[in-house]
Motif scaffolding. Structure first.
Motif, PDB file in Angstrom:
ATOM      1  N   HIS A  31      23.344 -43.979 -18.949  1.00 39.00           N
ATOM      2  CA  HIS A  31      22.370 -43.152 -19.674  1.00 39.00           C
ATOM      3  C   HIS A  31      20.974 -43.691 -19.455  1.00 39.00           C
ATOM      4  N   ASP A  38      17.294 -44.375 -21.658  1.00 38.13           N
ATOM      5  CA  ASP A  38      16.944 -44.567 -23.062  1.00 38.13           C
ATOM      6  C   ASP A  38      15.960 -43.522 -23.574  1.00 38.13           C
ATOM      7  N   HIS A  58      21.498 -46.840 -16.978  1.00 37.05           N
ATOM      8  CA  HIS A  58      22.266 -48.079 -17.067  1.00 37.05           C
ATOM      9  C   HIS A  58      23.539 -47.830 -17.855  1.00 37.05           C
ATOM     10  N   ARG A 107      12.714 -52.853 -28.415  1.00 37.39           N
ATOM     11  CA  ARG A 107      11.842 -51.881 -27.759  1.00 37.39           C
ATOM     12  C   ARG A 107      10.661 -51.547 -28.659  1.00 37.39           C
TER      13      ARG A 107
HETATM   14 FE   LIG Z   1      20.384 -48.016 -23.082  1.00 35.85          FE
END
Ligand SMILES: [Fe+2]
Ligand SMILES: O=C(O)CCC(=O)C(=O)O
Length: 242
Positions: A113, A115, A184, A227
Protein backbone atom coordinates in the motif's frame (compact mmCIF):
# COMPACT_ATOMS: atom_id res chain seq x y z
CA UNK A 1 25.99 10.17 19.69
CA UNK A 2 23.22 9.70 17.19
CA UNK A 3 24.27 9.28 13.60
CA UNK A 4 22.53 11.55 11.13
CA UNK A 5 20.34 10.04 8.50
CA UNK A 6 22.44 11.85 5.87
CA UNK A 7 25.32 9.52 6.77
CA UNK A 8 23.03 6.50 6.62
CA UNK A 9 21.55 7.06 3.17
CA UNK A 10 21.58 3.83 1.20
CA UNK A 11 23.91 4.28 -1.69
CA UNK A 12 21.50 2.94 -4.25
CA UNK A 13 18.71 3.96 -6.56
CA UNK A 14 15.92 4.82 -6.01
CA UNK A 15 16.86 7.59 -3.69
CA UNK A 16 15.69 8.56 -0.23
CA UNK A 17 16.06 5.43 1.88
CA UNK A 18 17.99 5.73 5.14
CA UNK A 19 18.75 2.85 7.48
CA UNK A 20 20.27 3.39 10.93
CA UNK A 21 21.06 0.23 12.90
CA UNK A 22 20.97 0.48 16.71
CA UNK A 23 19.07 3.76 16.75
CA UNK A 24 17.92 2.89 20.27
CA UNK A 25 19.55 0.81 23.01
CA UNK A 26 18.25 -2.60 24.19
CA UNK A 27 17.08 -0.93 27.44
CA UNK A 28 15.12 1.71 25.51
CA UNK A 29 13.69 -1.01 23.31
CA UNK A 30 12.44 -2.90 26.36
CA UNK A 31 10.88 0.26 27.83
CA UNK A 32 9.05 0.97 24.57
CA UNK A 33 7.81 -2.62 24.31
CA UNK A 34 6.49 -2.43 27.89
CA UNK A 35 4.72 0.85 27.15
CA UNK A 36 3.07 -0.58 24.04
CA UNK A 37 1.98 -3.76 25.80
CA UNK A 38 0.61 -1.97 28.87
CA UNK A 39 -1.39 0.63 26.90
CA UNK A 40 -5.08 0.71 27.83
CA UNK A 41 -6.91 -2.18 26.16
CA UNK A 42 -9.28 0.05 24.12
CA UNK A 43 -6.22 1.60 22.46
CA UNK A 44 -5.77 -1.57 20.41
CA UNK A 45 -7.49 -1.85 17.05
CA UNK A 46 -7.71 -5.49 16.00
CA UNK A 47 -7.35 -6.22 12.31
CA UNK A 48 -7.36 -9.58 10.61
CA UNK A 49 -3.61 -9.82 10.23
CA UNK A 50 -2.18 -7.44 12.87
CA UNK A 51 -3.25 -5.14 15.68
CA UNK A 52 -2.44 -1.47 16.02
CA UNK A 53 -2.53 1.61 18.22
CA UNK A 54 -3.08 5.09 16.89
CA UNK A 55 -1.36 7.96 18.73
CA UNK A 56 -1.63 11.68 17.95
CA UNK A 57 -5.18 11.73 16.60
CA UNK A 58 -7.40 10.08 14.03
CA UNK A 59 -6.27 10.98 10.52
CA UNK A 60 -8.93 11.79 7.93
CA UNK A 61 -8.93 13.62 4.61
CA UNK A 62 -10.09 16.77 6.40
CA UNK A 63 -7.14 16.70 8.76
CA UNK A 64 -6.47 15.44 12.23
CA UNK A 65 -7.77 16.62 15.56
CA UNK A 66 -4.42 16.39 17.18
CA UNK A 67 -3.53 15.37 20.69
CA UNK A 68 0.06 15.41 21.90
CA UNK A 69 1.96 12.16 21.63
CA UNK A 70 2.58 10.54 25.02
CA UNK A 71 5.97 11.21 26.58
CA UNK A 72 7.19 7.67 26.01
CA UNK A 73 6.92 8.37 22.26
CA UNK A 74 7.92 12.07 22.19
CA UNK A 75 10.97 10.96 24.17
CA UNK A 76 12.44 10.09 20.76
CA UNK A 77 12.00 13.57 19.25
CA UNK A 78 15.43 14.91 20.28
CA UNK A 79 16.92 11.78 18.72
CA UNK A 80 15.04 12.43 15.47
CA UNK A 81 16.18 16.07 15.50
CA UNK A 82 19.81 15.10 16.07
CA UNK A 83 19.60 12.69 13.16
CA UNK A 84 17.84 15.27 10.97
CA UNK A 85 14.95 12.92 10.21
CA UNK A 86 12.20 15.52 9.73
CA UNK A 87 14.50 18.47 9.05
CA UNK A 88 13.22 21.05 6.59
CA UNK A 89 9.92 19.23 6.07
CA UNK A 90 7.58 21.93 7.28
CA UNK A 91 8.18 25.15 9.22
CA UNK A 92 5.22 24.44 11.49
CA UNK A 93 6.36 20.94 12.41
CA UNK A 94 9.83 20.24 13.74
CA UNK A 95 8.69 16.96 15.21
CA UNK A 96 6.30 14.23 14.13
CA UNK A 97 2.74 14.56 15.44
CA UNK A 98 1.47 11.09 14.68
CA UNK A 99 2.58 7.58 15.52
CA UNK A 100 1.08 4.29 14.46
CA UNK A 101 2.09 1.28 16.51
CA UNK A 102 1.72 -2.02 14.66
CA UNK A 103 2.17 -5.44 16.18
CA UNK A 104 2.71 -8.43 13.90
CA UNK A 105 2.92 -11.99 15.12
CA UNK A 106 5.17 -14.29 13.12
CA UNK A 107 3.26 -15.01 9.91
CA UNK A 108 1.38 -11.71 9.95
CA UNK A 109 2.04 -8.78 7.64
CA UNK A 110 0.57 -5.90 5.72
CA UNK A 111 -0.56 -5.79 2.10
CA UNK A 112 1.32 -3.54 -0.32
CA UNK A 113 0.00 0.00 0.00
CA UNK A 114 0.90 3.66 -0.10
CA UNK A 115 0.48 5.80 3.01
CA UNK A 116 -1.30 8.54 1.11
CA UNK A 117 -1.42 12.33 1.05
CA UNK A 118 -2.56 13.04 4.63
CA UNK A 119 1.08 12.77 5.72
CA UNK A 120 4.17 14.67 4.65
CA UNK A 121 6.42 12.37 2.61
CA UNK A 122 8.76 11.23 5.37
CA UNK A 123 8.07 8.15 7.43
CA UNK A 124 10.36 7.07 10.26
CA UNK A 125 9.97 3.54 11.58
CA UNK A 126 11.53 2.18 14.76
CA UNK A 127 11.45 -1.61 14.94
CA UNK A 128 11.16 -3.51 18.23
CA UNK A 129 11.53 -7.18 19.22
CA UNK A 130 11.90 -8.91 15.87
CA UNK A 131 13.25 -8.18 12.41
CA UNK A 132 11.12 -8.04 9.30
CA UNK A 133 11.60 -7.68 5.58
CA UNK A 134 9.79 -4.75 4.04
CA UNK A 135 9.08 -5.18 0.36
CA UNK A 136 8.90 -2.26 -2.05
CA UNK A 137 6.72 -2.29 -5.14
CA UNK A 138 6.73 0.26 -7.89
CA UNK A 139 3.38 2.02 -7.91
CA UNK A 140 1.70 1.61 -11.30
CA UNK A 141 2.02 4.95 -13.13
CA UNK A 142 -1.48 4.73 -14.50
CA UNK A 143 -3.13 4.49 -11.09
CA UNK A 144 -4.71 7.36 -9.23
CA UNK A 145 -2.16 9.08 -7.06
CA UNK A 146 -2.75 9.33 -3.39
CA UNK A 147 -5.36 6.74 -2.56
CA UNK A 148 -4.76 5.42 0.90
CA UNK A 149 -4.34 1.74 1.50
CA UNK A 150 -4.71 0.73 -2.12
CA UNK A 151 -4.54 -2.87 -1.08
CA UNK A 152 -5.97 -4.61 -4.08
CA UNK A 153 -5.43 -8.09 -5.39
CA UNK A 154 -3.34 -6.83 -8.30
CA UNK A 155 -0.96 -5.16 -5.83
CA UNK A 156 -0.48 -8.53 -4.21
CA UNK A 157 0.14 -10.21 -7.57
CA UNK A 158 2.91 -7.79 -8.47
CA UNK A 159 6.46 -8.80 -7.55
CA UNK A 160 8.47 -6.46 -5.31
CA UNK A 161 11.26 -4.50 -6.97
CA UNK A 162 13.47 -4.78 -3.91
CA UNK A 163 13.28 -5.23 -0.15
CA UNK A 164 14.81 -3.93 3.06
CA UNK A 165 15.77 -5.88 6.16
CA UNK A 166 14.83 -3.97 9.29
CA UNK A 167 16.42 -5.24 12.47
CA UNK A 168 15.21 -4.67 16.04
CA UNK A 169 16.25 -1.22 17.40
CA UNK A 170 16.87 0.15 13.91
CA UNK A 171 15.41 3.26 12.34
CA UNK A 172 14.23 3.16 8.74
CA UNK A 173 13.40 6.45 7.04
CA UNK A 174 11.63 6.55 3.69
CA UNK A 175 11.29 9.90 1.96
CA UNK A 176 10.13 11.61 -1.21
CA UNK A 177 10.24 9.35 -4.29
CA UNK A 178 10.24 6.16 -2.34
CA UNK A 179 7.29 7.45 -0.32
CA UNK A 180 5.36 8.76 -3.30
CA UNK A 181 6.14 6.32 -6.11
CA UNK A 182 6.42 3.01 -4.30
CA UNK A 183 4.14 0.84 -2.23
CA UNK A 184 5.41 -1.08 0.78
CA UNK A 185 4.25 -4.31 2.30
CA UNK A 186 5.25 -7.17 4.58
CA UNK A 187 4.65 -10.73 3.46
CA UNK A 188 2.70 -13.06 5.75
CA UNK A 189 5.46 -15.58 6.33
CA UNK A 190 7.27 -16.92 9.37
CA UNK A 191 10.85 -16.81 8.13
CA UNK A 192 12.92 -14.75 5.72
CA UNK A 193 15.49 -16.25 3.40
CA UNK A 194 18.08 -13.49 3.09
CA UNK A 195 19.48 -15.01 -0.10
CA UNK A 196 16.28 -14.13 -1.89
CA UNK A 197 14.39 -10.98 -2.75
CA UNK A 198 17.08 -8.42 -3.54
CA UNK A 199 17.57 -7.01 -0.03
CA UNK A 200 19.32 -3.70 -0.65
CA UNK A 201 20.63 -2.99 2.84
CA UNK A 202 22.12 -6.39 3.72
CA UNK A 203 25.61 -4.98 4.47
CA UNK A 204 24.11 -2.48 6.93
CA UNK A 205 21.56 -4.85 8.48
CA UNK A 206 23.77 -7.98 8.56
CA UNK A 207 27.34 -6.66 8.95
CA UNK A 208 28.43 -10.15 10.03
CA UNK A 209 27.34 -11.57 6.68
CA UNK A 210 24.61 -14.12 6.01
CA UNK A 211 26.67 -17.32 5.72
CA UNK A 212 25.89 -18.51 9.25
CA UNK A 213 22.25 -17.47 9.35
CA UNK A 214 20.87 -17.17 5.82
CA UNK A 215 17.33 -17.69 7.12
CA UNK A 216 15.91 -15.52 9.90
CA UNK A 217 12.93 -16.76 11.85
CA UNK A 218 10.39 -14.08 12.63
CA UNK A 219 9.14 -13.40 16.13
CA UNK A 220 6.54 -10.86 17.21
CA UNK A 221 7.52 -7.48 15.79
CA UNK A 222 6.31 -4.11 17.03
CA UNK A 223 6.86 -1.12 14.78
CA UNK A 224 6.53 2.55 15.69
CA UNK A 225 5.79 4.57 12.58
CA UNK A 226 6.24 8.31 13.05
CA UNK A 227 4.88 10.82 10.56
CA UNK A 228 3.77 14.43 10.23
CA UNK A 229 0.13 15.18 9.50
CA UNK A 230 0.24 18.68 8.08
CA UNK A 231 -3.43 19.51 8.34
CA UNK A 232 -4.34 19.58 12.00
CA UNK A 233 -7.49 20.97 13.57
CA UNK A 234 -7.63 21.73 17.24
CA UNK A 235 -10.73 20.51 19.04
CA UNK A 236 -10.97 23.96 20.62
CA UNK A 237 -11.05 25.70 17.24
CA UNK A 238 -13.70 23.32 15.99
CA UNK A 239 -15.77 24.08 19.07
CA UNK A 240 -15.41 27.87 18.64
CA UNK A 241 -16.44 27.66 15.02
CA UNK A 242 -19.90 26.40 15.93
FE1 LIG B 1 2.45 2.04 5.39
O1 LIG C 1 5.29 -2.03 10.24
C1 LIG C 1 5.83 -1.38 9.36
O2 LIG C 1 7.04 -1.22 9.29
C2 LIG C 1 4.98 -0.78 8.28
C3 LIG C 1 3.69 -0.20 8.77
C4 LIG C 1 2.94 0.51 7.69
O3 LIG C 1 3.26 0.43 6.54
C5 LIG C 1 1.78 1.37 8.02
O4 LIG C 1 1.30 1.32 9.15
O5 LIG C 1 1.34 2.11 7.14
Amino acid sequence: MTRTIASAKLDIAPSSIYYLPDFITPAEEQTLINKVLTAPKPKWVHLKNRRLQNWGGIVSDRGMIGEPLPVWLSYLFPRFREAGVFEGMDAAHQDPNHCLVNEYLAGQGIMPHKDGPAYLPTVATVTLSSHCVLELYKYPENKDQGERDSTTEDNRAQEPEFSLLVQPRSLLVLKEDIYKKYMHGIREITEDDLRKGNILNLPEAMPQGIEETPVLERGTRISLTFRIVQKTLSAKKLFLRR
